[in-house]
Design an enzyme around this catalytic site. Sequence first.
Site, short mmCIF file in Angstrom:
data_model
loop_
_atom_site.label_atom_id
_atom_site.label_comp_id
_atom_site.label_asym_id
_atom_site.label_seq_id
_atom_site.Cartn_x
_atom_site.Cartn_y
_atom_site.Cartn_z
N SER A 170 8.26 5.17 -19.19
CA SER A 170 9.42 4.51 -19.78
C SER A 170 10.72 5.28 -19.60
CB SER A 170 9.16 4.24 -21.26
OG SER A 170 8.78 5.42 -21.93
N HIS A 198 6.66 -1.70 -19.25
CA HIS A 198 7.80 -1.80 -18.32
C HIS A 198 7.42 -2.35 -16.95
CE1 HIS A 198 10.38 0.39 -21.14
NE2 HIS A 198 9.31 1.09 -21.40
N LYS A 230 10.39 -6.45 -24.02
CA LYS A 230 11.09 -5.95 -22.83
C LYS A 230 11.34 -7.09 -21.85
CE LYS A 230 10.17 -1.53 -24.38
NZ LYS A 230 9.07 -0.73 -24.89
C1 LIG Z 1 8.66 0.02 -25.95
C2 LIG Z 1 7.30 0.57 -25.70
C3 LIG Z 1 6.31 0.45 -26.66
C4 LIG Z 1 6.56 -0.09 -28.03
O1 LIG Z 1 6.66 -1.46 -28.03
P1 LIG Z 1 7.40 -2.18 -29.25
O2 LIG Z 1 6.96 -3.58 -29.17
O3 LIG Z 1 8.85 -1.98 -29.02
O4 LIG Z 1 6.91 -1.49 -30.49
C5 LIG Z 1 5.04 0.87 -26.33
N1 LIG Z 1 4.77 1.43 -25.13
C6 LIG Z 1 5.73 1.59 -24.20
C7 LIG Z 1 5.37 2.23 -22.89
C8 LIG Z 1 7.02 1.18 -24.46
O5 LIG Z 1 7.98 1.36 -23.56
#
Ligand SMILES: *Cc1c(COP(=O)(O)O)cnc(C)c1O
Length: 384
Positions: A170, A198, A230
């Site tokens: 990330s 991602h 995302k």
């Molecule tokens: C953003 C993210 C999360 C968390 O997800 P949310 O729905 O925002 O709690 C988990 N793992 C990764 C790799 C992320 O980038």
Amino acid sequence: MLARQKTHHLYRTRHVLESPQGAEVIIDGRRYLSFCSNDYLGLASHPAVVRALHEGASEYGAGSGAAHLVTGHSLPHHALEEELAAFTGRPRALLFSTGYMANLGVVAALAERGDTVFEDRLNHASLIDAGLLSQARLRRYPHADMEALERQLAGDAAEHKLIVSDGVFSMDGDIAPLSRLAALAQGHHAWLMIDDAHGLGVLGPSGGGTLEHFGLGLDDVPILIGTLGKAFGTFGAFVAGSEELIETLIQKARTYIYTTALPPAIAQATRASLKLMRQEGWRREHLHQLVARFRAGAQQLGLALSPSQTPIQPLIVGDAARAVALSEALMQRGILISAIRPPTVPEGGARLRITLSAMHNEAQVDRLLEALGEILAVPAAVEA
Ligand SMILES: *Cc1c(COP(=O)(O)O)cnc(C)c1O
């Protein structure tokens, strides 16, 4: 504690957005070109997604009213789970309220006292926390170092082993060596769990994510995590896998059982964004063209690019104070990019985390490059 955070340039503050997500956002009445959202496909404020949210709320109300196992599991949730299972090519999918909760719940449900969880050092904080909160032993291997992981696996006597990795990291944007992870997992009778927060929607010819990018399936990666905040542009998360995995999680994952289901209208909105993600391949193509344009331009400027083929294009500057100063200099030029500092990234690894989105156009990427050129001018080029 707060004073220390300030003197070390680690104090965190928030911007108040006065607009929806978009290529441009409004803060304090001023318009900024934004390169720091995870809305990679531009679906967070897409009219069809917003309309589905409205209609979902009209039909099912604002709140879900209960946990999934009580009376919170409604038709939109169920339909979305079936559509996500089809999208990922897996027998079942299970919705969670957030990715953070999905990770905590899945790791704790699968790894117990006496088991071992193996994690990449650069895994997302929620995965590291999941390993720490489970009763299992947590072993972290150096980033993407498959020899180190192999040694750890070979030297570990636990009966159940679970390997956990981000699909796309990330903060760095690089892609995990999934084929090798899958081979190691099979060779050492370990489970493999990939958090593709991602990658989904962004990688692979049809947006199937890091697994599609490598041509891997259920047998290679039995546990797949996706987040919906995302590229999907909405909110929530899911786990996709076998019938047995999903039934195990329904019985055992505490962050699934003991929390309110996400609002059904959000599930309706996500169904609309999934449809766009599948139908509008041009969003991915445009996004990858912007990534290539950015990288070519940054290379010409002599910027220290990271080896990332994804929309996450960090510029590592090292020092936290410098990262903050650069972020502020960009803001003065009307460009929004957040400075990411420890402990989100390792000590000495502070960076500008630039993210591109299908919402951007080429002129906007050029504007970003121009501003970066101004504030990061390479000394040699200036002297010449
Ligand atoms: C953003 C993210 C999360 C968390 O997800 P949310 O729905 O925002 O709690 C988990 N793992 C990764 C790799 C992320 O980038």
